[in-house]
Write a protein that holds these residues in place. Structure first.
Motif, PDB file in Angstrom:
ATOM      1  N   SER A  22       0.809  -1.195  -0.004  1.00 20.77           N
ATOM      2  CA  SER A  22      -0.122   0.093   0.145  1.00 20.77           C
ATOM      3  C   SER A  22       0.750   1.122   0.002  1.00 20.77           C
ATOM      4  O   SER A  22       0.604   2.125  -0.655  1.00 20.77           O
ATOM      5  CB  SER A  22      -0.764   0.066   1.143  1.00 20.77           C
ATOM      6  OG  SER A  22      -1.625  -1.265   1.397  1.00 20.77           O
ATOM      7  N   THR A  29      -1.742   2.002   4.714  1.00 22.55           N
ATOM      8  CA  THR A  29      -2.993   1.642   5.482  1.00 22.55           C
ATOM      9  C   THR A  29      -2.607   1.185   6.795  1.00 22.55           C
ATOM     10  O   THR A  29      -1.838   0.362   6.747  1.00 22.55           O
ATOM     11  CB  THR A  29      -3.891   0.828   4.682  1.00 22.55           C
ATOM     12  OG1 THR A  29      -3.209  -0.428   4.653  1.00 22.55           O
ATOM     13  CG2 THR A  29      -4.470   1.394   3.479  1.00 22.55           C
ATOM     14  N   ASN A  31      -3.166  -0.961   9.792  1.00 21.39           N
ATOM     15  CA  ASN A  31      -3.898  -2.105  10.026  1.00 21.39           C
ATOM     16  C   ASN A  31      -4.218  -2.268  11.715  1.00 21.39           C
ATOM     17  O   ASN A  31      -3.206  -2.128  12.462  1.00 21.39           O
ATOM     18  CB  ASN A  31      -3.264  -3.368   9.600  1.00 21.39           C
ATOM     19  CG  ASN A  31      -3.067  -3.330   8.232  1.00 21.39           C
ATOM     20  OD1 ASN A  31      -2.600  -2.462   7.251  1.00 21.39           O
ATOM     21  ND2 ASN A  31      -3.573  -4.408   7.568  1.00 21.39           N
ATOM     22  N   MET A  63      -9.851  10.501   7.106  1.00 21.61           N
ATOM     23  CA  MET A  63      -9.417   9.233   6.880  1.00 21.61           C
ATOM     24  C   MET A  63     -10.267   8.583   5.806  1.00 21.61           C
ATOM     25  O   MET A  63     -11.429   9.046   5.932  1.00 21.61           O
ATOM     26  CB  MET A  63      -9.012   8.404   7.980  1.00 21.61           C
ATOM     27  CG  MET A  63     -10.140   8.335   9.055  1.00 21.61           C
ATOM     28  SD  MET A  63     -11.129   6.688   8.390  1.00 21.61           S
ATOM     29  CE  MET A  63     -12.001   6.252   9.985  1.00 21.61           C
ATOM     30  N   LEU A  65     -11.328   4.462   5.136  1.00 19.33           N
ATOM     31  CA  LEU A  65     -10.955   3.210   5.714  1.00 19.33           C
ATOM     32  C   LEU A  65     -11.492   2.164   4.893  1.00 19.33           C
ATOM     33  O   LEU A  65     -12.580   2.159   4.466  1.00 19.33           O
ATOM     34  CB  LEU A  65     -11.693   3.112   7.268  1.00 19.33           C
ATOM     35  CG  LEU A  65     -11.786   2.113   7.641  1.00 19.33           C
ATOM     36  CD1 LEU A  65     -11.260   2.171   9.340  1.00 19.33           C
ATOM     37  CD2 LEU A  65     -13.026   1.462   8.022  1.00 19.33           C
ATOM     38  N   SER A  66     -10.944   0.945   4.802  1.00 19.31           N
ATOM     39  CA  SER A  66     -11.371  -0.403   4.175  1.00 19.31           C
ATOM     40  C   SER A  66     -11.657  -1.327   5.156  1.00 19.31           C
ATOM     41  O   SER A  66     -10.588  -1.645   5.954  1.00 19.31           O
ATOM     42  CB  SER A  66     -10.679  -0.725   2.932  1.00 19.31           C
ATOM     43  OG  SER A  66      -9.921  -1.877   3.154  1.00 19.31           O
ATOM     44  N   GLU A  81      -8.551  -1.344   7.701  1.00 22.63           N
ATOM     45  CA  GLU A  81      -7.140  -0.905   7.308  1.00 22.63           C
ATOM     46  C   GLU A  81      -7.612   0.723   7.409  1.00 22.63           C
ATOM     47  O   GLU A  81      -8.398   1.198   6.342  1.00 22.63           O
ATOM     48  CB  GLU A  81      -6.652  -1.169   6.040  1.00 22.63           C
ATOM     49  CG  GLU A  81      -6.316  -2.660   6.132  1.00 22.63           C
ATOM     50  CD  GLU A  81      -5.513  -3.023   4.928  1.00 22.63           C
ATOM     51  OE1 GLU A  81      -4.980  -2.539   4.304  1.00 22.63           O
ATOM     52  OE2 GLU A  81      -5.496  -4.414   4.593  1.00 22.63           O
ATOM     53  N   THR A  82      -6.819   1.731   7.951  1.00 24.51           N
ATOM     54  CA  THR A  82      -7.086   3.097   7.677  1.00 24.51           C
ATOM     55  C   THR A  82      -6.163   3.970   6.896  1.00 24.51           C
ATOM     56  O   THR A  82      -4.754   3.724   7.197  1.00 24.51           O
ATOM     57  CB  THR A  82      -7.093   3.680   9.332  1.00 24.51           C
ATOM     58  OG1 THR A  82      -8.065   2.863   9.860  1.00 24.51           O
ATOM     59  CG2 THR A  82      -7.486   5.151   9.274  1.00 24.51           C
ATOM     60  N   HIS A  83      -6.555   4.458   6.110  1.00 21.20           N
ATOM     61  CA  HIS A  83      -5.440   5.576   5.199  1.00 21.20           C
ATOM     62  C   HIS A  83      -5.862   7.004   5.886  1.00 21.20           C
ATOM     63  O   HIS A  83      -6.961   7.473   5.680  1.00 21.20           O
ATOM     64  CB  HIS A  83      -5.640   5.353   3.969  1.00 21.20           C
ATOM     65  CG  HIS A  83      -4.679   6.646   3.296  1.00 21.20           C
ATOM     66  ND1 HIS A  83      -3.415   6.654   3.407  1.00 21.20           N
ATOM     67  CD2 HIS A  83      -5.065   7.742   2.598  1.00 21.20           C
ATOM     68  CE1 HIS A  83      -3.091   7.526   2.838  1.00 21.20           C
ATOM     69  NE2 HIS A  83      -3.891   8.403   2.261  1.00 21.20           N
TER      70      HIS A  83
END
Ligand code: ADP
Ligand code: MG
Length: 157
Positions: A22, A29, A31, A63, A65-66, A81-83
């Motif tokens: 990533s 991201t 985790n 942010m 987030l996925s 997972e946070t970007h």
């Protein structure tokens, strides 16, 4: 499954992910551990969400987030997972990440190419930035959850 649990507050340690590169895509991201992921409502939809995030006692940033299926566990467990939409000077593995998820963008998708994936994520980021400026989302940036060590650690409508 996507909106029912929002806003969703969550706090936990940042762990090593699966090295899917990533960061090489320019979209690192952070985790959450398996334990934190297990604490999410089991019926929360996979897909792309947005909200606010804070590392340790740092500033609160926008942010995306996925919530996805975790390839490490043969896609039977989820990953979160946070970007964070901010440029950090250093990695923050092992630090406590606090997030509030305020909105949902789209379900998970498969992409034909890396370029298509990257541009979809860039669009998600732009959408998140716009939505988070709206009063109903902006107000959560100031939530007490963020700068209080004794703050609530479970979801609270
Ligand atoms: P991993 O597979 O270990 O999760 P990534 O390539 O996804 O590796 O990079 C994630 C790491 O990058 C995070 O754990 C964090 O320490 C660091 N990082 C730096 N900037 C950011 C950012 N803006 N958002 C999320 N993580 C970031
Ligand atoms: Mg990651």
């Amino acid at each position: 499954g996507a909106m029912r649990h929002l806003p969703y507050f969550c706090r936990g340690e940042v762990v090593k992910g699966f090295g899917r590169g990533s960061k090489e895509l320019g979209i690192p991201t952070a985790n959450f551990s398996e334990q934190v992921v297990e604490s999410f409502p089991s019926d929360i939809s996979t897909g792309i969400y947005y909200g606010w995030a804070c590392v340790g006692n740092g500033d609160v940033h926008k942010m995306v987030l996925s919530i996805g299926w975790n390839p490490f566990y043969k896609n039977i467990k989820k990953s979160v997972e946070t970007h964070i939409i901010h440029t950090f000077k250093e990695d923050f593995y092992g630090e406590i990440l606090s997030i509030v998820i305020t909105g949902y963008i789209r379900p998970e998708k498969n992409f034909d190419s890396l370029d298509a994936l990257i541009s979809a994520i860039q669009e998600d980021i732009e959408e998140a930035k716009r939505q988070l400026d709206l009063p109903e989302h902006l107000k959560l940036k100031e939530d007490n959850f963020f700068h209080r060590p004794e703050g609530k650690t479970v979801n609270n409508h």
